[in-house]
Scaffold this motif. Structure first.
Motif, PDB file in Angstrom:
ATOM      1  N   SER A 175       0.823  -1.211   0.000  1.00  7.78           N
ATOM      2  CA  SER A 175       0.000   0.000   0.000  1.00  7.78           C
ATOM      3  C   SER A 175       0.856   1.259   0.000  1.00  7.78           C
ATOM      4  CB  SER A 175      -0.934  -0.003   1.213  1.00  7.78           C
ATOM      5  OG  SER A 175      -0.184   0.101   2.419  1.00  7.78           O
ATOM      6  N   ILE A 176       1.995   1.212   0.686  1.00  2.87           N
ATOM      7  CA  ILE A 176       2.866   2.385   0.741  1.00  2.87           C
ATOM      8  C   ILE A 176       3.606   2.555  -0.576  1.00  2.87           C
ATOM      9  CG2 ILE A 176       4.942   3.343   1.824  1.00  2.87           C
ATOM     10  CD1 ILE A 176       3.997   2.089   4.435  1.00  2.87           C
ATOM     11  N   ARG A 177       4.158   1.470  -1.089  1.00  3.89           N
ATOM     12  CA  ARG A 177       4.969   1.568  -2.303  1.00  3.89           C
ATOM     13  C   ARG A 177       4.123   1.771  -3.555  1.00  3.89           C
ATOM     14  NH1 ARG A 177       8.286  -2.172   0.616  1.00  3.89           N
ATOM     15  NH2 ARG A 177      10.287  -1.168   1.069  1.00  3.89           N
ATOM     16  N   SER A 178       2.834   1.513  -3.433  1.00  9.24           N
ATOM     17  CA  SER A 178       1.966   1.717  -4.603  1.00  9.24           C
ATOM     18  C   SER A 178       1.660   3.186  -4.839  1.00  9.24           C
ATOM     19  CB  SER A 178       0.664   0.932  -4.427  1.00  9.24           C
ATOM     20  OG  SER A 178      -0.092   1.463  -3.341  1.00  9.24           O
ATOM     21  N   ILE A 179       1.927   4.033  -3.863  1.00 13.16           N
ATOM     22  CA  ILE A 179       1.656   5.466  -4.018  1.00 13.16           C
ATOM     23  C   ILE A 179       2.684   6.069  -4.960  1.00 13.16           C
ATOM     24  CG2 ILE A 179       1.527   7.694  -2.835  1.00 13.16           C
ATOM     25  CD1 ILE A 179       0.659   6.206  -0.322  1.00 13.16           C
ATOM     26  N   LYS A 180       2.253   6.520  -6.105  1.00 13.39           N
ATOM     27  CA  LYS A 180       3.128   7.120  -7.099  1.00 13.39           C
ATOM     28  C   LYS A 180       2.884   8.620  -7.268  1.00 13.39           C
ATOM     29  CE  LYS A 180       4.867   3.094  -8.013  1.00 13.39           C
ATOM     30  NZ  LYS A 180       6.214   2.739  -7.509  1.00 13.39           N
ATOM     31  N   SER A 181       1.696   9.074  -6.882  1.00 16.27           N
ATOM     32  CA  SER A 181       1.376  10.495  -7.027  1.00 16.27           C
ATOM     33  C   SER A 181       0.131  10.808  -6.218  1.00 16.27           C
ATOM     34  CB  SER A 181       1.156  10.859  -8.496  1.00 16.27           C
ATOM     35  OG  SER A 181       0.064  10.128  -9.028  1.00 16.27           O
ATOM     36  N   PHE A 182      -0.147  12.059  -6.019  1.00 11.42           N
ATOM     37  CA  PHE A 182      -1.420  12.467  -5.429  1.00 11.42           C
ATOM     38  C   PHE A 182      -1.876  13.792  -6.041  1.00 11.42           C
ATOM     39  CE2 PHE A 182       1.896  13.938  -2.482  1.00 11.42           C
ATOM     40  CZ  PHE A 182       1.599  15.284  -2.332  1.00 11.42           C
ATOM     41  N   THR A 183      -3.181  13.992  -6.009  1.00 13.64           N
ATOM     42  CA  THR A 183      -3.783  15.195  -6.582  1.00 13.64           C
ATOM     43  C   THR A 183      -4.068  16.193  -5.485  1.00 13.64           C
ATOM     44  OG1 THR A 183      -4.812  13.928  -8.357  1.00 13.64           O
ATOM     45  CG2 THR A 183      -5.726  16.114  -7.911  1.00 13.64           C
ATOM     46  N   ILE A 184      -3.643  17.408  -5.704  1.00 17.03           N
ATOM     47  CA  ILE A 184      -3.897  18.479  -4.751  1.00 17.03           C
ATOM     48  C   ILE A 184      -4.973  19.399  -5.338  1.00 17.03           C
ATOM     49  CG2 ILE A 184      -2.929  20.478  -3.566  1.00 17.03           C
ATOM     50  CD1 ILE A 184      -0.246  19.070  -3.580  1.00 17.03           C
ATOM     51  N   GLY A 185      -6.019  19.655  -4.585  1.00 15.11           N
ATOM     52  CA  GLY A 185      -7.044  20.615  -4.997  1.00 15.11           C
ATOM     53  C   GLY A 185      -6.732  21.992  -4.431  1.00 15.11           C
ATOM     54  N   VAL A 186      -6.777  22.997  -5.281  1.00 15.03           N
ATOM     55  CA  VAL A 186      -6.467  24.361  -4.868  1.00 15.03           C
ATOM     56  C   VAL A 186      -7.659  25.265  -5.182  1.00 15.03           C
ATOM     57  CG1 VAL A 186      -4.896  26.322  -5.108  1.00 15.03           C
ATOM     58  CG2 VAL A 186      -4.014  23.984  -5.335  1.00 15.03           C
ATOM     59  N   ASN A 187      -8.205  25.934  -4.171  1.00 16.07           N
ATOM     60  CA  ASN A 187      -9.269  26.914  -4.369  1.00 16.07           C
ATOM     61  C   ASN A 187      -8.645  28.287  -4.571  1.00 16.07           C
ATOM     62  OD1 ASN A 187     -11.345  25.060  -4.104  1.00 16.07           O
ATOM     63  ND2 ASN A 187     -11.457  25.315  -1.861  1.00 16.07           N
ATOM     64  N   LEU A 188      -9.204  29.033  -5.515  1.00 14.60           N
ATOM     65  CA  LEU A 188      -8.710  30.374  -5.835  1.00 14.60           C
ATOM     66  C   LEU A 188      -9.696  31.437  -5.398  1.00 14.60           C
ATOM     67  CD1 LEU A 188      -7.444  29.643  -9.476  1.00 14.60           C
ATOM     68  CD2 LEU A 188      -6.172  29.429  -7.327  1.00 14.60           C
ATOM     69  N   ASP A 189      -9.169  32.589  -5.065  1.00 12.98           N
ATOM     70  CA  ASP A 189     -10.059  33.712  -4.740  1.00 12.98           C
ATOM     71  C   ASP A 189     -10.429  34.461  -6.015  1.00 12.98           C
ATOM     72  OD1 ASP A 189      -7.850  35.231  -5.429  1.00 12.98           O
ATOM     73  OD2 ASP A 189      -7.357  35.830  -3.368  1.00 12.98           O
ATOM     74  N   ALA A 190     -11.092  35.618  -5.850  1.00 18.63           N
ATOM     75  CA  ALA A 190     -11.577  36.387  -7.010  1.00 18.63           C
ATOM     76  C   ALA A 190     -10.437  36.867  -7.883  1.00 18.63           C
ATOM     77  CB  ALA A 190     -12.426  37.573  -6.542  1.00 18.63           C
ATOM     78  N   LYS A 191      -9.265  37.009  -7.325  1.00 14.65           N
ATOM     79  CA  LYS A 191      -8.103  37.455  -8.097  1.00 14.65           C
ATOM     80  C   LYS A 191      -7.215  36.278  -8.524  1.00 14.65           C
ATOM     81  CE  LYS A 191      -7.923  42.010  -5.903  1.00 14.65           C
ATOM     82  NZ  LYS A 191      -7.058  42.970  -5.162  1.00 14.65           N
ATOM     83  N   LEU A 192      -7.774  35.078  -8.480  1.00 11.28           N
ATOM     84  CA  LEU A 192      -7.071  33.851  -8.884  1.00 11.28           C
ATOM     85  C   LEU A 192      -5.818  33.572  -8.046  1.00 11.28           C
ATOM     86  CD1 LEU A 192      -7.308  34.072 -12.782  1.00 11.28           C
ATOM     87  CD2 LEU A 192      -8.839  32.945 -11.185  1.00 11.28           C
ATOM     88  N   ARG A 193      -5.891  33.965  -6.820  1.00 10.45           N
ATOM     89  CA  ARG A 193      -4.801  33.645  -5.904  1.00 10.45           C
ATOM     90  C   ARG A 193      -5.190  32.430  -5.074  1.00 10.45           C
ATOM     91  NH1 ARG A 193      -4.092  39.559  -3.265  1.00 10.45           N
ATOM     92  NH2 ARG A 193      -6.293  39.032  -2.900  1.00 10.45           N
ATOM     93  N   PRO A 194      -4.218  31.552  -4.767  1.00  7.39           N
ATOM     94  CA  PRO A 194      -4.556  30.378  -3.950  1.00  7.39           C
ATOM     95  C   PRO A 194      -5.119  30.788  -2.604  1.00  7.39           C
ATOM     96  CG  PRO A 194      -2.377  30.153  -4.922  1.00  7.39           C
ATOM     97  CD  PRO A 194      -2.809  31.565  -5.165  1.00  7.39           C
ATOM     98  N   ALA A 195      -6.279  30.213  -2.283  1.00  4.40           N
ATOM     99  CA  ALA A 195      -6.914  30.516  -1.010  1.00  4.40           C
ATOM    100  C   ALA A 195      -6.894  29.310  -0.075  1.00  4.40           C
ATOM    101  CB  ALA A 195      -8.355  30.979  -1.248  1.00  4.40           C
ATOM    102  N   GLU A 196      -7.107  28.132  -0.621  1.00  2.00           N
ATOM    103  CA  GLU A 196      -7.113  26.890   0.154  1.00  2.00           C
ATOM    104  C   GLU A 196      -6.525  25.772  -0.700  1.00  2.00           C
ATOM    105  OE1 GLU A 196     -11.000  26.972   2.967  1.00  2.00           O
ATOM    106  OE2 GLU A 196     -11.385  26.819   0.820  1.00  2.00           O
ATOM    107  N   ALA A 197      -5.945  24.793  -0.026  1.00  3.04           N
ATOM    108  CA  ALA A 197      -5.407  23.644  -0.747  1.00  3.04           C
ATOM    109  C   ALA A 197      -5.559  22.388   0.101  1.00  3.04           C
ATOM    110  CB  ALA A 197      -3.940  23.868  -1.103  1.00  3.04           C
TER     111      ALA A 197
END
Length: 556
Positions: A175-197
């Motif tokens: 299970s540990i070695r099977s991890i090859k990547s992960f997806t990060i979700g990023v929320n942007l504010d009105a000026k397209l700046r990262p607000a949450e991840a």
């Protein structure tokens, strides 16, 4: 529950290493005996390994420990498959040792959790290798250590707890070695700046580089969720070091969050099992390194054409040292390495040596460069190797352990406070304050810092004191008159329990007071003359040399 001590290849159950505060011999003794050459040979194969223990830490005066080791050494020396297997096993043990040290030093939670997984993986592989090897060679080895080792490996390998551990580890590692990547979700504010991840998903496949134009124009471009809209960039490209550190810390924190739940249930049970069952691996690496080094040394000697033998170990109280065909292994190794550079005294000569009721103290005399020092060192090295649990350089040997080995050899460093003779006396007094009836004292040209007359008087007093102490002594000296006074010294306080003094002589054939050395040591009294010309040659005071020197000066 198996304890760490039950797994030792060097100490039988119930035995313990000798306290480092009271060693059988120290580095000064090893240097006087030139034994560091042998220890260097033992450690040479591992010279790039850090934190190696010096062989002297394994010295012991416990006869049960010595016998236990001698049997193990015999098995390893006589069975090539075992020697090769231990060689291959050692890196795994060293990896476990290193992981253990990293766990102690780092103490990081995620790192510690992942280390425990790797440690168990190495442990499982180690047990399987040992189990398979001992099954293939069942009944071959006679030593109690290897029999117990094989039995314990068999018990662990066939236990339910080990089977469960192996199965759980396989699932967790997958299970540990099977991890090859992960997806990060990023929320942007009105000026397209990262607000949450946050972590959106964990993947078993890595992402691939891609371009938006490719996705728009190529109908066959697989939209599998693993192709990036923009090219992947190598971590660190165009980033400052602090930015790289911050990025990796963020990724590490994310992985910790992801793995925490999986490892949380795994770690307590596995750590408990590891603590109870893998500690022996830490010490076993050092013990196997010592055994391989010792057997490697013995092999080198055998390759040189000289004998080594398994000594018979007898009780300390018997004060036994009966050795046939004794030689100095340092000379043998030097000749093997550079046979063409050997001088007239560089040849292996076999001698006999025995401490007994007629001679517990020996005065060894003979011509200069007649092999006296080499012989004294040979006796000390044989005792040293014996108490390491190794074979000794001889045809046969019956030896009892001593509690301490002392050496009083010329100090090569320039002593200015009080002069050389005063320093010799101080060092001798320091030895006498510590030796017991079960000690071995080796002396080479002691009291040579004063006149022969004064040295003889002082040496007589010291020898009388050593008779009272009851220890074993070998004293190589140029004081031939001292050897002639043996009968008179033995008559002093001639009680039944007093150690008696006897004489050894470095043999030589003489012609006009010039000695031709044979390097044989005989139990005999010194001859009528004292090799006066030979001694004069030592200091360059022969008539011929003086005439040449005077002639050169007159010509100037």
């Amino acid at each position: 529950m198996t304890t760490e001590r039950e797994w030792s290849l060097l100490y039988p159950e119930g035995a313990a290493p000798r306290s480092p505060e009271n060693p059988t011999a120290d580095l000064d003794v090893a240097a006087a005996l030139s034994a560091e050459t042998l220890f260097g040979e033992m450690r040479k194969r591992f010279k790039f390994k850090p934190n190696q223990k010096h062989p002297l830490v394994y010295l012991t005066d416990d006869i049960d420990v010595i016998r236990y080791r001698l049997d193990v050494v015999e098995d390893v020396l006589n069975h090539e498959p075992l020697y090769r297997f231990l060689e291959k096993l050692l890196p795994d043990l060293e990896d476990i040792q290193e992981l253990h040290m990293l766990h102690v030093e780092r103490g990081d939670d995620l790192f510690d959790q992942l280390t425990s997984v790797s440690e168990i993986e190495l442990y499982v592989g180690l047990i399987d290798k040992l189990y398979d090897f001992f099954r293939q060679h069942e009944g071959v080895y006679s030593s109690a250590a290897l029999k117990a080792f094989a039995a314990n490996v068999k018990r662990i390998r066939e236990s339910e707890s080990y089977g469960a551990l192996k199965a759980e580890h396989a699932k967790m590692a997958k299970s540990i070695r099977s991890i090859k990547s992960f997806t990060i979700g990023v929320n942007l504010d009105a000026k397209l700046r990262p607000a949450e991840a946050g972590v959106v998903a964990i993947h078993t496949e890595p992402f691939r580089s891609g371009h938006l134009i490719d996705k728009l124009l190529r109908v066959d471009f697989g939209d599998d969720g693993y192709t990036c809209l923009a090219p992947l960039e190598a971590v660190g490209k165009g980033l400052a070091p602090e930015q790289i550190a911050a990025f990796r810390a963020a990724v590490g924190g994310t992985l910790h969050t992801v793995l925490k739940s999986s490892l949380k249930s795994w770690r307590p049970a596995i750590r408990a099992y590891t603590k109870a069952n893998t500690k022996w691996c830490i010490g076993l690496a050092d013990e196997i390194r010592f055994l391989l080094g010792g057997v490697s040394l013995l092999r080198r000697l055998l390759e040189s054409g000289v004998p080594v033998c398994k000594p018979e170990a007898v009780s300390k109280e018997s004060k036994t040292f009966t050795v046939g065909g004794l030689y100095n292994p340092v000379t043998a190794l030097r000749l093997q390495q550079s046979p063409e550079t050997g001088g007239p005294g560089d040849r292996v000569v076999l001698n006999e040596m025995q401490f007994d009721e007629d001679g517990m103290i020996y005065i060894l005399t003979g011509p200069n460069q007649g092999g006296k020092t080499v012989f004294v060192q040979a006796v000390g090295i044989a005792q040293l190797l014996f108490q390491l649990g190794l074979f000794v350089p001889a045809f046969s040997a019956v030896i009892s352990p001593v509690d301490r080995i002392f050496a009083h050899f010329p100090d090569k460093e320039d002593k200015v406070r009080g002069g050389r003779f005063a320093d010799e006396c101080r060092r001798m007094m320091h030895i006498c304050e510590r030796l017991t009836e079960h000690s071995l004292l080796l002396m080479d040209e002691t009291f040579s810092g004063t006149s022969a007359a004064e040295a003889t008087v002082i040496a007589e007093q010291v020898l009388l004191g050593l008779r009272e102490a009851g220890c074993r002594v070998l004293f190589a000296t140029h004081l031939h008159d001292l050897a002639r006074s043996i009968d008179r010294l033995n008559e002093r306080n001639d009680e039944p329990d007093r150690c008696r003094i006897d004489s050894l002589t470095a043999e030589a054939e003489t012609d006009d007071l010039t000695a031709t050395r044979s390097y044989k040591i005989s139990r005999s009294r010194p001859k009528g003359q004292s090799y006066a010309r030979d001694i004069a040659e030592k200091y360059g005071l022969t008539y011929e040399r003086l005439i040449r020197s005077l002639g050169k000066r007159n010509m100037q």
